[in-house]
Design an enzyme around this catalytic site. Structure first.
Site, mmCIF file in Angstrom:
data_model
loop_
_atom_site.group_PDB
_atom_site.id
_atom_site.type_symbol
_atom_site.label_atom_id
_atom_site.label_comp_id
_atom_site.label_asym_id
_atom_site.label_seq_id
_atom_site.Cartn_x
_atom_site.Cartn_y
_atom_site.Cartn_z
ATOM 1 N N LYS A 5 0.842 -1.196 0.000
ATOM 2 C CA LYS A 5 0.000 0.000 0.000
ATOM 3 C C LYS A 5 0.880 1.250 0.000
ATOM 4 O O LYS A 5 1.659 1.467 0.920
ATOM 5 C CB LYS A 5 -0.922 -0.013 1.221
ATOM 6 C CG LYS A 5 -1.834 -1.241 1.249
ATOM 7 C CD LYS A 5 -2.707 -1.298 2.474
ATOM 8 C CE LYS A 5 -1.903 -1.442 3.746
ATOM 9 N NZ LYS A 5 -2.744 -1.788 4.911
ATOM 10 N N THR A 60 -8.592 9.365 8.444
ATOM 11 C CA THR A 60 -8.298 8.107 7.753
ATOM 12 C C THR A 60 -8.051 6.947 8.720
ATOM 13 O O THR A 60 -7.456 5.938 8.347
ATOM 14 C CB THR A 60 -7.049 8.274 6.861
ATOM 15 O OG1 THR A 60 -5.954 8.737 7.686
ATOM 16 C CG2 THR A 60 -7.288 9.279 5.748
ATOM 17 N N GLY A 110 -8.305 3.641 10.497
ATOM 18 C CA GLY A 110 -8.921 2.363 10.139
ATOM 19 C C GLY A 110 -8.782 1.978 8.678
ATOM 20 O O GLY A 110 -9.342 0.962 8.253
ATOM 21 N N THR A 111 -8.023 2.742 7.915
ATOM 22 C CA THR A 111 -7.901 2.475 6.479
ATOM 23 C C THR A 111 -7.383 1.062 6.199
ATOM 24 O O THR A 111 -7.935 0.333 5.373
ATOM 25 C CB THR A 111 -6.936 3.491 5.828
ATOM 26 O OG1 THR A 111 -7.295 4.791 6.247
ATOM 27 C CG2 THR A 111 -7.007 3.414 4.326
ATOM 28 N N GLY A 112 -6.298 0.684 6.877
ATOM 29 C CA GLY A 112 -5.694 -0.619 6.607
ATOM 30 C C GLY A 112 -6.591 -1.780 6.995
ATOM 31 O O GLY A 112 -6.716 -2.760 6.248
ATOM 32 N N CYS A 113 -7.230 -1.666 8.153
ATOM 33 C CA CYS A 113 -8.164 -2.710 8.606
ATOM 34 C C CYS A 113 -9.305 -2.856 7.608
ATOM 35 O O CYS A 113 -9.729 -3.958 7.260
ATOM 36 C CB CYS A 113 -8.746 -2.348 9.972
ATOM 37 S SG CYS A 113 -7.538 -1.948 11.239
#
Length: 265
Positions: free
Chosen positions: A176, A209, A211-214
């Site tokens: 990412k 932003t 919590g984007t990865g989860c």
């Protein structure tokens, strides 16, 4: 009788502020039409300003939650997030190795605020035990550096990073590039070492932003549970998370969450 939705299990930590972790995972799964289930690995006291404390659960509690879900209900995809310690990484990796379902590993190392969520001593267990059982690994650039030592500053670096991640054994690496310093696009790279898919989306000027990865990893797992190929699951997940980032909202005095329900509003 109505048909049952696909079944997805998240193995991760709890975020009391509701923006990341188990809470974000379950919201994402609901929004994408799958039935979300959970194995909680750690409890965090967390808000928009950061993590105030974290308490990992005993190995037997994690194992019991996992077996309770998988042995009775079953799963069509599993997503892992915060695993906290080497013991829990090894425990979860062992459970996953015996489960016939695709696995999305989000190798969570630090929170959005820079708080450590994985003991440094657990990094080797992630490399040698967890990544080998992953269908897709979804590290951000900080996690790539933690795990491989590759410091990414451009797209050529993302390709090197993906190769380094793949060397540990996951079938696909999704690197990412949201933390890349420049550019108007948020760029991610998905590759299995031969096929390569660059995913580009407008970079939204929104600081909320959390919590984007989860959210992205849970969206990928949801797509895999529906029977999508890895590239198509990732493509749809990127589209969903891009919309969620654009709609992210203020919460408390710090960084707010992405909006998991953006398509419903």
């Amino acid at each position: 009788m109505t048909s049952r939705p696909p079944l997805v299990l998240t193995v991760a930590g709890s975020d009391s502020g509701g923006g990341a972790g188990i809470q974000a995972d379950l919201k994402t799964m609901l929004a994408l039409g799958v039935h979300g289930m959970s194995v909680i690995t750690a409890v965090t006291a967390q808000n928009s300003l950061g993590v105030r404390g974290a308490w990992e659960l005993p190995e037997e509690a994690v194992r019991a939650q996992y077996r309770a879900v998988v042995d009775d209900i079953g799963v069509q995809a599993v997503k892992t997030g915060m695993l906290a310690s080497a013991v829990l990484v090894e425990t979860v990796a062992g459970l996953l190795a015996g489960t016939a379902a695709p696995v999305v590993v989000d190798p969570v190392g630090v929170s959005k605020h820079g708080d450590p969520l994985l003991a440094a001593s657990a990094l080797d267990a992630v490399r040698t035990k967890l990544l080998p059982v992953a269908t897709v690994a979804t590290p951000n650039l900080d996690e790539v550096a933690q795990l491989t030592g590759v410091v990414v500053e451009d797209e050529a670096g993302m390709r090197r990073a993906a190769g380094a991640i793949l060397s540990y054994g996951p079938r696909w690496a999704l690197v990412k590039g949201g933390h890349l310093p420049s550019g108007e696009e948020a760029v991610d790279l998905l590759t299995d070492g031969s096929e390569e898919l660059w995913l580009r989306a407008p970079r939204h000027d929104n600081r909320h932003t959390h919590g984007t990865g989860c959210t992205l990893a849970s969206a990928v797992a949801s797509g895999l549970a529906k029977g999508l190929t890895v590239p198509e699951a990732v493509r749809q997940a990127k589209e969903y998370v891009t919309g969620a980032i654009a709609a992210g909202f203020s919460l408390g005095g710090g960084i707010g969450p992405v909006d998991h329900a953006w398509r419903l509003r």
